[in-house]
Design an enzyme around this catalytic site. Structure first.
Site, mmCIF file in Angstrom:
data_model
loop_
_atom_site.group_PDB
_atom_site.id
_atom_site.type_symbol
_atom_site.label_atom_id
_atom_site.label_comp_id
_atom_site.label_asym_id
_atom_site.label_seq_id
_atom_site.Cartn_x
_atom_site.Cartn_y
_atom_site.Cartn_z
ATOM 1 N N VAL A 44 63.961 58.865 77.033
ATOM 2 C CA VAL A 44 63.844 59.166 78.467
ATOM 3 C C VAL A 44 63.723 60.678 78.672
ATOM 4 O O VAL A 44 62.867 61.162 79.433
ATOM 5 C CB VAL A 44 65.055 58.585 79.250
ATOM 6 C CG1 VAL A 44 64.967 58.972 80.713
ATOM 7 C CG2 VAL A 44 65.120 57.079 79.100
ATOM 8 N N CYS A 45 64.548 61.433 77.970
ATOM 9 C CA CYS A 45 64.513 62.897 78.068
ATOM 10 C C CYS A 45 63.138 63.430 77.686
ATOM 11 O O CYS A 45 62.637 64.390 78.288
ATOM 12 C CB CYS A 45 65.537 63.535 77.132
ATOM 13 S SG CYS A 45 67.217 63.009 77.424
ATOM 14 N N THR A 46 62.537 62.821 76.674
ATOM 15 C CA THR A 46 61.218 63.279 76.220
ATOM 16 C C THR A 46 60.208 63.178 77.366
ATOM 17 O O THR A 46 59.441 64.112 77.627
ATOM 18 C CB THR A 46 60.774 62.429 75.001
ATOM 19 O OG1 THR A 46 61.727 62.616 73.971
ATOM 20 C CG2 THR A 46 59.390 62.809 74.520
ATOM 21 N N LEU A 49 61.065 65.871 80.186
ATOM 22 C CA LEU A 49 60.691 67.261 79.872
ATOM 23 C C LEU A 49 59.183 67.435 79.911
ATOM 24 O O LEU A 49 58.674 68.467 80.365
ATOM 25 C CB LEU A 49 61.271 67.658 78.516
ATOM 26 C CG LEU A 49 62.796 67.806 78.575
ATOM 27 C CD1 LEU A 49 63.397 67.802 77.190
ATOM 28 C CD2 LEU A 49 63.191 69.072 79.307
#
Ligand code: BEZ
Length: 211
Positions: A44-46, A49
């Site tokens: 999810v973070c990928t 960002l």
């Protein structure tokens, strides 16, 4: 430490992917968005960002500096960033704070032990040019944030910092606005000589003033 609206954003010195920064100096006269991620090399973070990198021109246009953080090291962030560029189509174009000792995470209360005692939650702090906290949002690790909403709130914050107005439900830039409830009709006549529509004495609507 709990960071609340109106508080001065805690200052810190930290290593980032763009070198060491002293937070308040790095912000300078700009607005800022500080946002945390649970951990490097997570899906999810990928996507988050990559998306923030893609819309960075929208933050630039609004004089907003963006900075990310996770509890991993700068070395780890740098390795992860090459995956983000590869999979999301835009290289990460803003600094990422390395926080393995959780100094900044603790300062901003980004670790919520009853959710997870080692990972940061998805926090967002919007900070004004006066270094005061204007917005805080906390999402769980499993839900990616809506950064278009962050831009929308920044539009409202910047407008309402300049004019004595408020923005109604689901407002977006250019929509009608509301005269703040603390403004008397007498004061409103001076502030908004173009006039307004009174729907109720407490609900006075006018076209958005120029930003
Ligand atoms: C993610 O970014 O995909 C993620 C991170 C921590 C927990 C769950 C999801």
């Amino acid at each position: 430490m709990t960071v609340r609206l109106g508080d001065t954003a805690p200052d810190f010195t930290a290593a980032t992917t763009q070198g060491e920064i002293k937070f308040h100096d790095w912000l300078g006269e700009s607005w800022g968005v500080l946002f945390s991620h649970p951990k490097d090399f997570t899906p999810v973070c990928t996507t988050e960002l990559g998306y923030v990198a893609k819309i960075k021109p929208e933050f630039d246009k609004r004089n907003v500096k963006v900075i990310g953080l996770s509890v991993d090291s700068v070395d780890s962030h740098e390795k992860w960033e090459s995956d983000i560029g590869e999979t999301q189509g835009t290289p990460v174009n803003f600094p990422m704070i390395g926080d393995p000792d959780r100094k900044v995470s603790d300062l901003y209360d980004m670790i919520h032990p009853n959710a997870n005692d080692t990972l940061t939650v998805r926090s967002v702090f919007v900070i004004g040019p006066d270094k005061k906290v204007k917005l805080t949002i906390t999402y769980p690790a499993s839900t990616g944030r809506n950064f278009d909403e962050i831009l929308r709130v920044i539009d409202s914050l910047q407008l309402t910092a300049k004019y004595k107005v408020a923005t109604p439900v689901n407002w977006t830039d250019g929509d009608d606005v509301i005269i703040g409830s603390a403004v008397t009709n007498e004061e409103a006549e001076k502030l908004f000589p173009q006039g307004w529509k009174t729907i109720k004495p407490y609900l006075r609507v006018l076209p958005q003033p120029k930003k």
